[in-house]
Scaffold this active site. Structure first.
Site, PDB file in Angstrom:
ATOM      1  CB  THR A  41      50.943  70.094  44.523  1.00 14.08           C
ATOM      2  OG1 THR A  41      49.644  69.604  44.176  1.00 14.08           O
ATOM      3  CG2 THR A  41      51.741  70.354  43.259  1.00 14.08           C
ATOM      4  CE  LYS A  64      49.261  67.939  41.400  1.00 19.32           C
ATOM      5  NZ  LYS A  64      48.440  69.201  41.609  1.00 19.32           N
ATOM      6  CB  THR A  75      43.158  71.710  39.952  1.00 19.83           C
ATOM      7  OG1 THR A  75      42.317  72.817  39.682  1.00 19.83           O
ATOM      8  CG2 THR A  75      44.349  72.215  40.752  1.00 19.83           C
ATOM      9  CD  GLU A 154      43.696  70.887  48.939  1.00 27.07           C
ATOM     10  OE1 GLU A 154      44.694  71.184  48.283  1.00 27.07           O
ATOM     11  OE2 GLU A 154      42.783  71.706  49.214  1.00 27.07           O
ATOM     12  CG  ASN A 276      41.798  74.983  50.110  1.00 26.78           C
ATOM     13  OD1 ASN A 276      42.373  75.167  49.039  1.00 26.78           O
ATOM     14  ND2 ASN A 276      41.416  73.777  50.520  1.00 26.78           N
TER      15      ASN A 276
END
Length: 280
Positions: A41, A64, A75, A154, A276
């Site tokens: 993702t 992932k 997550t 991220e 985010n």
């Protein structure tokens, strides 16, 4: 069906289930990389691992996950496979034993989402059975995937290992290590290559773990910067090199006992905020 999608949004099962049947017709022994690519993702790269064992079987896996990873998975999706011959209980034992040193030790941002899955599938095709080597290979595979997720968090520019030793108990060590790993101030300083150990000590002291400021020591990699709660002489050039590396080890000794723990994390950057600022 495994998902880490948006919270509170139901999956379109009327579209997914027919697609699963169609996808099954395209299964192949060479499809692993395509599967690992398809589950990404916000991940920037696919995450895969293969562990060969001397026992005559292999453990492989894909995963992932790049944010909202804490605590105890969250997550993330991971699928482990092996051609070892094993009972369901042996597989369950091996997978559960691998969690504390891998996915349960990972915290990207201290945030928890609602969806996570780790699966282990065994074909038994090798005809070889060895519970000990299976557990070791499983631990190695899961640890590798967890580190890959920390490295692809991220916006992250470095993987950070926070190690706490000398705690009153393992539970205290884990509590203290997680407090440091999830500290916004610490994570920002790692991004800026700033070795301000005061932030580390502050988080250790406020973590709820037993703590004596006169006993604590802090080191970045092999360079000790704090002993007995105060700054100590060190090689500034060596420290700068350690802080600038893509992998950083933050080591704290509480000087109180034999408890120890490790938490995997990363730095906090502008790119994390950019990612985010909206729904994702």
């Amino acid at each position: 069906v495994c998902s880490t999608g948006l919270i509170g949004v139901r999956l379109p099962m009327d579209r997914l289930l027919p697609a699963v049947r169609d996808a099954a017709t395209g299964l192949s022994a060479e499809g692993g990389a395509a599967a690992a690519e398809a589950i990404r993702t916000t991940d920037t790269v696919r995450k895969e691992v293969v562990v060969d064992t001397d026992a005559g079987f292999v453990v492989g896996g894909m995963a992932k996950g790049s944010a909202m990873l804490a605590p105890d998975m969250a997550t993330m999706l991971a699928v482990l496979t092996t051609d070892a011959e094993a009972t369901p209980q042996q597989l369950d034992d091996a997978l559960r034993a691998a969690m504390p040193g891998s996915f349960h030790a990972l915290s990207v941002d201290g945030c928890t989402s609602t969806n996570d899955t780790v699966l282990l599938l065994a074909s038994g095709a090798s005809g070889r059975s060895a519970p000990g080597p299976l557990a070791e290979a499983m631990a190695e595979a899961c640890a590798s995937l967890a580190r890959q997720m920390a490295g692809d968090a991220e916006g992250a520019t470095k993987v950070v290992e926070v190690r706490v030793e000398g705690a009153a108990s393992d539970e205290d060590a884990a509590r203290a290590a997680r407090a440091v790993a999830e500290s916004v101030l610490c994570k920002c300083s790692w991004y800026g290559c700033d070795p301000y150990w005061g932030r580390v000590v502050s988080e250790l002291g406020s973590s709820g773990a037993a703590f004596d400021p006169d006993a604590v020591a802090v080191a970045y990699g092999p360079v000790t910067v704090c002993r007995h709660g105060v700054a100590c002489p060190h090689d500034a050039g060596a420290l700068a090199t350690v802080m600038a590396a893509p992998h950083l080890s933050v080591n704290a000794d509480l000087g109180l006992g034999a408890g120890s723990a490790l938490v995997l994390t990363n730095d906090l950057t502008h790119a994390y905020v950019d990612e985010n600022m909206g729904t994702s």
